[in-house]
Write an enzyme that holds these catalytic residues in place. Structure first.
Site, PDB file in Angstrom:
ATOM      1  N   HIS A 298       0.873  -1.250   0.025  1.00 51.46           N
ATOM      2  CA  HIS A 298      -0.142   0.039  -0.067  1.00 51.46           C
ATOM      3  C   HIS A 298       0.988   1.092   0.027  1.00 51.46           C
ATOM      4  O   HIS A 298       1.689   1.561   0.882  1.00 51.46           O
ATOM      5  CB  HIS A 298      -1.057  -0.165   1.183  1.00 51.46           C
ATOM      6  N   CYS A 299       0.943   2.162  -1.042  1.00 51.95           N
ATOM      7  CA  CYS A 299       1.630   2.921  -1.010  1.00 51.95           C
ATOM      8  C   CYS A 299       1.236   4.315  -0.755  1.00 51.95           C
ATOM      9  O   CYS A 299       0.282   4.795  -1.489  1.00 51.95           O
ATOM     10  CB  CYS A 299       2.133   3.244  -2.741  1.00 51.95           C
ATOM     11  N   PRO A 300       1.386   5.078   0.264  1.00 55.76           N
ATOM     12  CA  PRO A 300       0.998   6.214   0.731  1.00 55.76           C
ATOM     13  C   PRO A 300       1.256   7.401   0.066  1.00 55.76           C
ATOM     14  O   PRO A 300       0.601   8.351  -0.262  1.00 55.76           O
ATOM     15  CB  PRO A 300       1.718   6.564   2.198  1.00 55.76           C
TER      16      PRO A 300
ATOM     17  N   GLY B 161      -1.243   7.138  -2.481  1.00 57.96           N
ATOM     18  CA  GLY B 161      -2.607   6.843  -1.767  1.00 57.96           C
ATOM     19  C   GLY B 161      -3.482   5.820  -2.341  1.00 57.96           C
ATOM     20  O   GLY B 161      -4.571   5.654  -2.421  1.00 57.96           O
ATOM     21  N   ASN B 162      -2.975   4.531  -2.677  1.00 60.50           N
ATOM     22  CA  ASN B 162      -3.855   3.665  -3.205  1.00 60.50           C
ATOM     23  C   ASN B 162      -2.809   2.229  -2.964  1.00 60.50           C
ATOM     24  O   ASN B 162      -1.664   2.361  -2.699  1.00 60.50           O
ATOM     25  CB  ASN B 162      -4.132   3.593  -4.545  1.00 60.50           C
TER      26      ASN B 162
END
Lengths: 144, 439
Positions: B187-189, B192-193
């Protein structure tokens, strides 16, 4: 009394049970369904017909996910256009999915519906299962 | 006599006919709802379901802002000088790279990463039935793993308590988005997804194009400063006017991340698998224990990046199918069984007994069932403090989640209410004749 009669008319044939044909992950993450014949269908359907349906579905999914020149070309073209091409063009996978839903509709009309069964397109279940709904057989009577 | 009949019919009429009217009204109200409106995960939707993002946008605005500001400074301060001294293609190349990076970023953020829709209640019940073959009605937590053979390698499939199904291979449950995602990477901040099967290629093209963009800007800026200092102007002034600082710090992490993901693509691994060491040489005797790898770098790259684009399984813009009986109606019908139990002989005895057994069960379980799944706090795992890991917050698979769910005794899986409501509809119809006592 009149109300119950009209309700009976409106009501669909009752669902007796549902059978789920699970995914077969033996070859990896490709979409493939198990060809094991569910015991609940023994009274309604031939093993051979079931096998044929599932095998055809597996072949269609394999065609959708096939890695070959055409899919690579599509992928490269999409990459070059920064993937904006997917907004206008239908992918190969989507075309095959339409073919699959036509096939399932066809199978339902010809083979499954006359036997009181209904195949649900796996895409509606997230490609997890092939759901076969078994409807109550009214012709035999209520004493089943 | 008429009085008695009227009294007997009354509860039925009250439960049946208003229900049908109520059902129709509810159906009409439900008719216009799309599936994204009833989506159980923690995602947010825009443009009537066309755009999907995680609930927390993370630092996506920051990412976009950084890219835009850096490029803006570059075009404003460096390009005029370099166009004059070098070539006009510099802003052109910069512009192309900038567009490519931003479009890839937006595609990564707004695309469904490969979310698996949750199992329907019937599916969940079927799975539970297969596990709990002894048929006991007492609560027993289903086993959490199932072993299968993939390319002659044993792979364990875990059961997801939230989505109520055995997770396909390479699928993981993201606790931030509360979804099972196929070929879950992380999950890549920054984006954002989640990054999964469907948007991995966008993510990869984003980080590659961003690497090229930052390297290009860095190179141009260094050239600019060199040329300016040669002309005798102050070095400090030149640095102040350039986006050098932002580039300098970000370039190492982005280049490192690109390198890491290139390695992952070439060996057909996900970040999740790499961190957990699922196929590391320590566990497996062969050189590469990865059953998904084609053992050929080019094939692995082609498959991951140029393979066929799988469709979105959640069908955000589809319409919610209308159910036969609303849950409110089934609640009123539960009152009927004590009467109906006397007239078993008129209808399917097996199905009636099943339904009655389930109803009794339902009474017990309804008191225990919590309304929703307990939401775990985001399980962030710090991989290492190395600068190459640009995305420090990875969402672990649900090991912690599993333990949380299994310790909660009230967490039931079987939800017999839909089949229950259907069967009670049948029973509601049948005993018209034999049921009404005429004194």
């Amino acid at each position: 009394m009149a109300e119950t009669h009209s309700l009976q008319d409106l009501r669909q044939p009752a669902v007796s049970s549902k059978v789920f044909v699970q995914r077969d992950y033996g070859s990896g993450t490709i979409s493939k369904f198990q060809t094991k014949f569910p015991s609940e269908l023994e009274s309604r359907l031939d093993k051979q017909q079931f096998d044929e349906t599932i095998q055809t579905l597996n072949n269609l999914y394999a065609e959708a996910e096939k890695l070959g020149g055409k899919s690579y070309l599509e992928g490269c073209l999409a990459c070059l256009t920064a993937y904006t091409i997917f907004l206008c063009m239908e992918t190969h996978y989507e075309k095959v999915l339409k073919k699959i839903s036509r096939y399932i509709k066809d199978q339902n009309e010809k083979i499954y519906a006359p036997r009181g069964l209904l195949l649900t397109d796996p895409i509606e279940r997230g490609l997890r299962v092939v759901e076969i709904t078994i409807y109550e057989d009214r012709s035999i009577g209520s004493g089943r | 006599m008429k009085n008695c009949e009227y009294q007997q019919i009354d509860p039925r009429a009250l439960s049946v006919s208003p229900m049908s009217a109520q059902n129709r009204a509810e159906m009409k109200a439900q008719r216009s709802r799309r599936k994204w409106e009833v989506f159980p995960g923690k995602n947010r939707f825009f443009c009537d379901g066309r755009i999907i993002v995680a609930r927390q946008s993370g630092v996506l605005p920051l990412t976009l802002g950084l890219i835009v500001v850096t490029c803006g400074l570059f075009f404003a301060f460096d390009c005029p000088f370099l166009v004059e001294h070098l070539t006009v293609f510099i802003p052109v190349i910069g512009g192309v790279l900038f567009l490519f990076a931003v479009i890839s970023l937006l595609r990564t953020s707004f695309t469904d990463p490969g979310i698996l829709p949750r199992a329907t209640p019937e599916e969940a019940a079927d799975i539970e039935k297969q596990i709990d073959t002894s048929g006991s009605s007492t609560y027993r937590p289903p086993p959490r793993t199932k072993e299968i053979l993939i390319n002659q390698q044993v792979v364990k499939l875990k059961y997801c308590f939230t989505c109520k199904m055995f997770r396909p291979p390479r699928t993981s449950h993201c606790s931030l988005c509360d979804n099972c995602v196929e070929r879950f990477d992380h999950h890549c901040p920054w984006v954002g997804n989640c990054v999964g099967k469907r948007n991995y290629r966008f993510f990869y093209s984003f980080i590659i194009s961003l690497s090229f963009l930052t390297s290009f800007i860095f190179g141009c800026v260094v050239t600019h400063i060199t040329l300016r200092s040669q002309e005798g102007k102050s070095l400090i002034q030149a640095i102040q006017e350039s986006p050098l600082v932002i580039c300098f710090f970000s370039i190492w992490s982005i280049l490192g991340l690109s390198g890491f993901h290139t390695y992952l693509v070439a060996s057909n691994l996900t970040t999740n698998e790499d961190i957990k060491g699922s196929w590391s040489s320590k566990r497996c005797t062969e050189e590469s224990g990865n059953p998904y790898s084609y053992n050929n770098i080019i094939t692995n790259c082609c498959v991951t990046l140029c393979g066929p684009m799988p469709p979105s399984l959640i069908d955000r813009r589809g319409f919610v199918p209308l159910v036969e009986a609303s849950p409110a109606a089934s609640a009123t019908e539960i009152e009927l069984p004590p009467f109906l139990a006397k007239n078993d002989s008129n209808m399917c005895t097996r199905s009636t007994k099943d339904v009655l057994a389930r109803m009794v069960h339902a009474f017990d379980s309804r008191g225990l069932c919590p309304p929703g799944t307990p939401k775990t706090t985001p399980v962030g795992v710090e991989v290492s403090s190395s600068p190459s890991a640009g995305c420090p917050l990875f969402s672990r698979s649900s090991r912690k989640r599993d333990s949380l769910h299994s310790s909660n005794p009230a967490f039931r899986l079987a939800s017999p209410s839909p089949s229950l409501s259907r069967n009670t509809m049948i029973l509601g119809e049948g005993p018209d004749v034999g049921f009404i006592p005429i004194p």
